[in-house]
Structure formats: C-alpha cells, structure tokens
Design a protein around this motif. Structure first.
Motif: not given
Length: 176
Positions: A126-155
């Motif tokens: 996911t990280l190395q793909h060249p897409a310019s717009f990435k979306v996904g779930a942000k968990r507490a242990s994650d860095d900001d990996l996406y352009d649009l992130a939905i915060v999810m509970k851990e687990g």
C-alpha cells in the motif's frame, strides 16, 4: 516461511516518513473513476459487497488480495492480483518483484486499504504504490499513512463500517 519481519518493518517506517513529502491529492467520489482495493481473503464476503456498491456507482475496481494456505481463495470476475503468503512473499517478508510490478502498473485514482493491518506485506504494498490518493483506517499505533483516514479502535476491523464512512466522506467533499 518468514524468518523475520524486522527488515520489512524498517522499510515500512522509511516509506511512512516519505509520505510527508509525497504530493497529496484529495478527490471527491465523483472524481474517482478507478479504485484499487487492498484486502484479505478472510474478509472476502464483506469486500464483495463493497465492490458491488462501487460497481453500481460505475467505478472501475481492481483488487489486491492477500491469502494464506488456510484461507479459502475467493473466486471472482474482477480485475485482481492475488498475493499468496507461501508463494509470493520471501523469507524476509517482502513481496516478489513481479507482484510489486503488477500492482504498481495499475493506474488508479484512489487506493482503498481495507486490510486489518495484521500483515505487514500488505501495508508495504500500500505504501509503495504510486496512487496519489490513499484512504484507509488509522489505528492508534499507526502513523498517518493515508490522505483520508478514518480513526478506528485498536483491534477493531469492521470493513463494512470503514467502507461506508469512506464513501460518506468522499461524497461530502464535493457537496461543500
């Protein structure tokens, strides 16, 4: 068999830091025509419903599915790339170059990560793909990996909820 995930996790951290300098591009759902969904075979029942909704919106959908020997490999008629843990991942946890090449050759408007975060190889892809717009779930242990992130509970990995939230926010972007 993976000997260690140390080197893969180190590369993931490097790619995460590089995201800060990556050119970000925010799109509304109306602007998105081609979507790449990253997912796991164990979640296929839910993912298939998400794909159906996107197809009903006239979106072109590509899928990258991670599967293990114990998982039942889903059968579908969509454009897909299968990443098999026992076949396509080397002993250091990295995917084969052919898998990366095939995945990176997909030209998409948006990459949607619906993986659980349990398999680092999918995060790496996911990280190395060249897409310019990435979306996904942000968990507490994650860095900001996406352009649009939905915060999810851990687990918690509720792909139907995550998908619904992503679609809702993408529809709202254009409405303002």
């Amino acid at each position: 068999m993976i000997l260690t995930k140390y080197f893969l996790n180190k590369k993931i951290r490097t790619l995460s830091k590089a995201l800060l300098t990556r050119a970000h591009c925010y799109r509304s759902l109306e602007d998105v025509k081609h979507i790449l969904i990253m997912c796991e075979a164990k979640d296929w029942g839910v993912i298939e419903r998400c794909i159906g909704k996107l197809k009903a919106m006239n979106k072109s959908v590509h899928i990258c599915v991670f599967t293990q020997k114990k998982d039942q490999t889903p059968i579908w008629d969509y454009a897909y790339l299968l990443v098999e843990a026992e076949k396509d991942v080397n002993i250091w946890g990295f995917p084969d170059e052919s898998v990366k090449r095939q995945l990176n050759s997909l030209s998409v408007d948006m990459l949607m990560d619906l993986t659980s975060g349990q398999y680092p190889v999918m995060r790496y892809l996911t990280l190395q793909h060249p897409a310019s717009f990435k979306v996904g779930a942000k968990r507490a242990s994650d860095d900001d990996l996406y352009d649009l992130a939905i915060v999810m509970k851990e687990g918690v990995c509720d792909n139907l909820f995550l998908f619904g939230q992503i679609i809702s926010y993408l529809q709202i972007i254009r409405s303002k």
